[in-house]
Design a protein around this motif. Sequence first.
Motif, short mmCIF file in Angstrom:
data_model
loop_
_atom_site.label_atom_id
_atom_site.label_comp_id
_atom_site.label_asym_id
_atom_site.label_seq_id
_atom_site.Cartn_x
_atom_site.Cartn_y
_atom_site.Cartn_z
N ALA A 174 13.23 -4.89 -34.12
CA ALA A 174 14.52 -4.65 -34.78
C ALA A 174 15.11 -3.31 -34.35
CB ALA A 174 14.34 -4.68 -36.29
N ILE A 175 14.29 -2.32 -34.13
CA ILE A 175 14.80 -1.01 -33.72
C ILE A 175 15.24 -1.03 -32.25
CG2 ILE A 175 14.13 1.39 -33.32
CD1 ILE A 175 12.43 1.23 -35.83
N ARG A 176 14.48 -1.70 -31.41
CA ARG A 176 14.79 -1.71 -29.98
C ARG A 176 15.96 -2.65 -29.65
NH1 ARG A 176 9.44 -2.66 -26.58
NH2 ARG A 176 10.99 -2.40 -24.92
N ARG A 177 16.01 -3.81 -30.33
CA ARG A 177 17.06 -4.78 -30.03
C ARG A 177 17.67 -5.29 -31.35
NH1 ARG A 177 13.05 -5.85 -26.30
NH2 ARG A 177 12.06 -7.38 -27.71
N PRO A 178 18.56 -4.49 -31.94
CA PRO A 178 19.12 -4.89 -33.23
C PRO A 178 20.33 -5.81 -33.13
CG PRO A 178 19.90 -2.72 -32.67
CD PRO A 178 18.98 -3.14 -31.55
N GLU A 179 20.82 -6.08 -31.91
CA GLU A 179 22.10 -6.77 -31.77
C GLU A 179 22.06 -8.18 -32.35
OE1 GLU A 179 20.43 -5.43 -29.27
OE2 GLU A 179 21.57 -3.62 -28.82
N GLN A 196 24.07 -3.01 -37.51
CA GLN A 196 22.99 -2.55 -36.62
C GLN A 196 22.22 -1.39 -37.28
OE1 GLN A 196 23.76 -1.88 -32.48
NE2 GLN A 196 25.12 -3.65 -32.28
N VAL A 197 22.94 -0.51 -37.96
CA VAL A 197 22.28 0.59 -38.66
C VAL A 197 21.35 0.04 -39.75
CG1 VAL A 197 22.65 2.64 -40.08
CG2 VAL A 197 24.19 2.14 -38.18
N ARG A 214 18.21 -1.45 -38.20
CA ARG A 214 17.25 -0.42 -37.77
C ARG A 214 16.53 0.20 -38.96
NH1 ARG A 214 21.23 0.79 -33.45
NH2 ARG A 214 20.14 0.49 -31.44
N GLY A 229 14.01 -2.22 -39.99
CA GLY A 229 12.90 -2.19 -39.04
C GLY A 229 11.97 -1.02 -39.29
N ALA A 230 12.54 0.15 -39.59
CA ALA A 230 11.71 1.32 -39.88
C ALA A 230 10.85 1.08 -41.11
CB ALA A 230 12.60 2.54 -40.07
#
Length: 219
Positions: A22-27, A57-58, A61, A64-65
Motif C-alpha cells: 500500500a505504501i509503495r503502490r497506493p494508486e 492516496q494519503v 499510505r 499501510g503504515a
Amino acid sequence: MLIRRIARPMLATAFIATGINAIRRPEQLAETTQPFVDKAKTQLPLQAADLIPSDAQVLVRINGAIHIIGGLALATGKFPRLASLTLAGVIIPTTLAGNGFWNETDLDERAEQQAHFIKNVGLLGGLLITTVDTEGKPSLAWRGRKAAAIASDKVTAVLPSTAASATTAGVLAGRASHIAEVVTERAGELAEVATERTASLSKAAAEKQAKLGERAGKK
C-alpha cells in the motif's frame, strides 16, 4: 508457548506485506477508496470530516503504515492483543473498500475480489482469536471481579460483626439506664434539699418580720 511464537508471525506476515504494497503502490487502492473518502467527508460531522485526508492516496499510505506497525508488533509479541485489535479495526474498512466483489460486473474480476474478501474474513477471525488470548493469564474481567471480592472482604473485616454489635449495643443500653437512675436519684435529693432550705428561709423571714413589728410598736 511455542505455538504462539510461530503462529503470530505467520498471521502478521499478510498484514506486513499488504502494508508495504500500500505504501509503495497506493494508486490502485486509492482509486477504489476515493468514493468512500468523498462520501465520508460529506456525511460525517465537520470535525470528523476534517480529520480524513481529501487525497485517498494519503489515506491508503496511512492505512499501510498501520498494517506494518501492527503486524510487526504482533509478530514480535509486543502488545499482541492490542496489535490484533488495531489490525482488526483497519481490515474491515479496507476489505469493504478494496474488495467489494458485489460491485464487479466482470466475472473474472468478481471472482478475484471475492477470493480476497474471503481471505480477509479468515484473517479477521484469526485476529479476533488473538485478541482474547491471555496466554494463560487471568483476563481483565476476572482480575476486576477478584479485586472487588478482596476489597469487599477487607471492608467486612474492618466492620464489627453482628454479635459484637449486639454486645456493644447491650453495654451502651446498660450504661444509659444506670446514668438515668443516678440522675433521678440526684434530682430527688436536690428537690428535698431545696424544700428544706426554702422552709428554713421562710421561717427565718417570719421571725425577723415579727421582731421588726415589735420594735415598731415600742417606738
